[in-house]
Design a protein around this motif. Structure first.
Motif, PDB file in Angstrom:
ATOM      1  N   LEU A   1       0.774  -5.003   3.304  1.00 32.62           N
ATOM      2  CA  LEU A   1       0.398  -5.715   2.088  1.00 32.62           C
ATOM      3  C   LEU A   1      -1.110  -5.880   2.039  1.00 32.62           C
ATOM      4  CD1 LEU A   1       3.104  -8.532   1.981  1.00 32.62           C
ATOM      5  CD2 LEU A   1       3.000  -6.485   0.571  1.00 32.62           C
ATOM      6  N   LYS A   2      -1.648  -5.799   0.805  1.00 32.11           N
ATOM      7  CA  LYS A   2      -3.081  -5.980   0.591  1.00 32.11           C
ATOM      8  C   LYS A   2      -3.264  -7.087  -0.441  1.00 32.11           C
ATOM      9  CE  LYS A   2      -7.089  -3.566  -1.251  1.00 32.11           C
ATOM     10  NZ  LYS A   2      -7.527  -2.354  -1.959  1.00 32.11           N
ATOM     11  N   PHE A   3      -4.157  -8.039  -0.143  1.00 31.31           N
ATOM     12  CA  PHE A   3      -4.438  -9.139  -1.077  1.00 31.31           C
ATOM     13  C   PHE A   3      -5.193  -8.587  -2.280  1.00 31.31           C
ATOM     14  CE2 PHE A   3      -7.317 -12.448  -2.650  1.00 31.31           C
ATOM     15  CZ  PHE A   3      -6.384 -13.384  -3.043  1.00 31.31           C
ATOM     16  N   LEU A   4      -4.724  -8.934  -3.499  1.00 28.48           N
ATOM     17  CA  LEU A   4      -5.393  -8.479  -4.729  1.00 28.48           C
ATOM     18  C   LEU A   4      -6.225  -9.590  -5.361  1.00 28.48           C
ATOM     19  CD1 LEU A   4      -2.729  -6.323  -6.614  1.00 28.48           C
ATOM     20  CD2 LEU A   4      -4.694  -5.565  -5.306  1.00 28.48           C
ATOM     21  N   LYS A   5      -5.552 -10.713  -5.740  1.00 26.77           N
ATOM     22  CA  LYS A   5      -6.250 -11.753  -6.486  1.00 26.77           C
ATOM     23  C   LYS A   5      -5.476 -13.049  -6.456  1.00 26.77           C
ATOM     24  CE  LYS A   5      -4.078  -9.958 -10.609  1.00 26.77           C
ATOM     25  NZ  LYS A   5      -4.233  -9.189 -11.797  1.00 26.77           N
ATOM     26  N   THR A   6      -6.130 -14.100  -6.926  1.00 21.97           N
ATOM     27  CA  THR A   6      -5.502 -15.408  -7.129  1.00 21.97           C
ATOM     28  C   THR A   6      -5.446 -15.657  -8.638  1.00 21.97           C
ATOM     29  OG1 THR A   6      -6.427 -16.226  -5.056  1.00 21.97           O
ATOM     30  CG2 THR A   6      -5.689 -17.871  -6.650  1.00 21.97           C
ATOM     31  N   ILE A   7      -4.264 -16.024  -9.132  1.00 20.35           N
ATOM     32  CA  ILE A   7      -4.113 -16.291 -10.572  1.00 20.35           C
ATOM     33  C   ILE A   7      -3.549 -17.683 -10.783  1.00 20.35           C
ATOM     34  CG2 ILE A   7      -3.840 -13.883 -11.245  1.00 20.35           C
ATOM     35  CD1 ILE A   7      -0.826 -14.368 -11.398  1.00 20.35           C
ATOM     36  N   GLU A   8      -3.849 -18.270 -11.955  1.00 25.09           N
ATOM     37  CA  GLU A   8      -3.294 -19.553 -12.352  1.00 25.09           C
ATOM     38  C   GLU A   8      -2.432 -19.343 -13.570  1.00 25.09           C
ATOM     39  OE1 GLU A   8      -5.924 -22.815 -12.835  1.00 25.09           O
ATOM     40  OE2 GLU A   8      -7.057 -22.344 -11.032  1.00 25.09           O
ATOM     41  N   SER A   9      -1.245 -19.969 -13.562  1.00 23.99           N
ATOM     42  CA  SER A   9      -0.370 -19.840 -14.730  1.00 23.99           C
ATOM     43  C   SER A   9       0.220 -21.175 -15.107  1.00 23.99           C
ATOM     44  CB  SER A   9       0.730 -18.851 -14.476  1.00 23.99           C
ATOM     45  OG  SER A   9       1.518 -19.247 -13.376  1.00 23.99           O
TER      46      SER A   9
ATOM     47  N   CYS B   1       9.866  -1.595   1.575  1.00 18.50           N
ATOM     48  CA  CYS B   1       9.614  -0.396   2.385  1.00 18.50           C
ATOM     49  C   CYS B   1       8.925  -0.686   3.709  1.00 18.50           C
ATOM     50  CB  CYS B   1       8.768   0.583   1.581  1.00 18.50           C
ATOM     51  SG  CYS B   1       7.103  -0.024   1.232  1.00 18.50           S
ATOM     52  N   GLN B   2       8.676  -1.923   4.026  1.00 20.39           N
ATOM     53  CA  GLN B   2       7.979  -2.365   5.233  1.00 20.39           C
ATOM     54  C   GLN B   2       6.555  -1.825   5.325  1.00 20.39           C
ATOM     55  OE1 GLN B   2      11.446  -1.923   5.396  1.00 20.39           O
ATOM     56  NE2 GLN B   2      11.444  -4.153   5.514  1.00 20.39           N
ATOM     57  N   GLY B   3       5.950  -1.546   4.161  1.00 15.29           N
ATOM     58  CA  GLY B   3       4.556  -1.112   4.124  1.00 15.29           C
ATOM     59  C   GLY B   3       3.613  -2.299   4.236  1.00 15.29           C
TER      60      GLY B   3
ATOM     61  N   GLN C   1       0.818  -1.206   0.000  1.00 16.34           N
ATOM     62  CA  GLN C   1       0.000   0.000   0.000  1.00 16.34           C
ATOM     63  C   GLN C   1       0.856   1.263   0.000  1.00 16.34           C
ATOM     64  OE1 GLN C   1      -2.600  -0.726   3.369  1.00 16.34           O
ATOM     65  NE2 GLN C   1      -4.165  -1.580   2.005  1.00 16.34           N
ATOM     66  N   LYS C   2       2.146   1.087   0.276  1.00 18.76           N
ATOM     67  CA  LYS C   2       3.029   2.256   0.349  1.00 18.76           C
ATOM     68  C   LYS C   2       3.768   2.483  -0.974  1.00 18.76           C
ATOM     69  CE  LYS C   2       6.251   4.114   3.771  1.00 18.76           C
ATOM     70  NZ  LYS C   2       7.054   3.749   4.936  1.00 18.76           N
ATOM     71  N   CYS C   3       4.480   1.465  -1.476  1.00 24.96           N
ATOM     72  CA  CYS C   3       5.266   1.621  -2.707  1.00 24.96           C
ATOM     73  C   CYS C   3       4.591   0.995  -3.928  1.00 24.96           C
ATOM     74  CB  CYS C   3       6.672   1.047  -2.527  1.00 24.96           C
ATOM     75  SG  CYS C   3       6.729  -0.742  -2.365  1.00 24.96           S
ATOM     76  N   HIS C   4       3.441   0.345  -3.762  1.00 28.32           N
ATOM     77  CA  HIS C   4       2.621  -0.240  -4.832  1.00 28.32           C
ATOM     78  C   HIS C   4       3.315  -1.360  -5.601  1.00 28.32           C
ATOM     79  CE1 HIS C   4      -0.312   2.825  -4.017  1.00 28.32           C
ATOM     80  NE2 HIS C   4       0.625   3.759  -4.165  1.00 28.32           N
ATOM     81  N   GLN C   5       4.297  -2.004  -5.005  1.00 25.69           N
ATOM     82  CA  GLN C   5       4.953  -3.151  -5.640  1.00 25.69           C
ATOM     83  C   GLN C   5       4.066  -4.381  -5.477  1.00 25.69           C
ATOM     84  OE1 GLN C   5       8.870  -4.090  -4.220  1.00 25.69           O
ATOM     85  NE2 GLN C   5       8.910  -6.037  -5.308  1.00 25.69           N
ATOM     86  N   GLU C   6       3.961  -5.170  -6.558  1.00 28.93           N
ATOM     87  CA  GLU C   6       3.189  -6.406  -6.496  1.00 28.93           C
ATOM     88  C   GLU C   6       4.084  -7.554  -6.041  1.00 28.93           C
ATOM     89  OE1 GLU C   6       0.993  -7.519  -9.922  1.00 28.93           O
ATOM     90  OE2 GLU C   6      -0.452  -5.907  -9.672  1.00 28.93           O
TER      91      GLU C   6
END
Length: 149
Positions: free
Chosen positions: A141-149, A137-139, A115-120
């Motif tokens: 984390l927010k869960f976005l999604k589950t993906i399959e690859s 950055c020790q910010g 949520q701080k540096c927007h890195q995935e």
């Protein structure tokens, strides 16, 4: 496809491609996950992954059968039956078997964003967002999604 149909198919492919009979058992093994087939050195039986047939069809299964029959016939003849052996590679190329099984299992990833540096951040396992933080950055984390690859 049943085990009896698989047995008949393996015997047919062995006779047509190798001009030698297949005199042991061929069965589907549901415990195989990432490999298309397996040759047992002691019993000389063959196991096959049913997902190869279900996902890719009979043509790809025949290529896997030819691969395992290369192990089978070379081992019984006392010649180089391992993947690294030149005889195995030549026989596999001659018969038209597949060197590798197409991908069978899909990987599932959990995607988080700082949520701080927007890195995935992609992870195989779920993490506790209250306990773990961003490595940069020790910010939070927010869960976005589950993906399959």
């Amino acid at each position: 496809m049943t085990n009896q149909e698989l047995q008949a198919l393996v015997e047919k492919v062995s006779q047509e491609s190798f001009r030698q009979p297949f005199c042991h058992r061929a069965t589907f093994n549901n415990r195989l996950r990432t490999t298309g087939g397996r040759y047992h050195l002691k019993s000389h039986d063959l196991d096959f992954n049913q997902l190869v047939f279900e996902k890719y069809g009979k043509d790809e299964l025949i290529k896997v059968i030819k691969h395992e029959l290369c192990h089978y016939h070379l081992h019984l003849a006392g010649r180089g039956y391992q993947h690294k052996d030149l005889e195995f590679k030549q026989l596999l190329k001659k018969t038209g078997g597949s060197r590798y099984t197409p991908p069978l299992a899909t990987a599932t990833y959990q995607v988080y964003q700082c949520q701080k540096c927007h890195q995935e951040v992609r992870r195989r396992r779920k993490i506790d967002t209250k306990r773990y933080v961003c490595g940069n950055c020790q910010g939070k984390l927010k869960f976005l999604k589950t993906i399959e690859s």
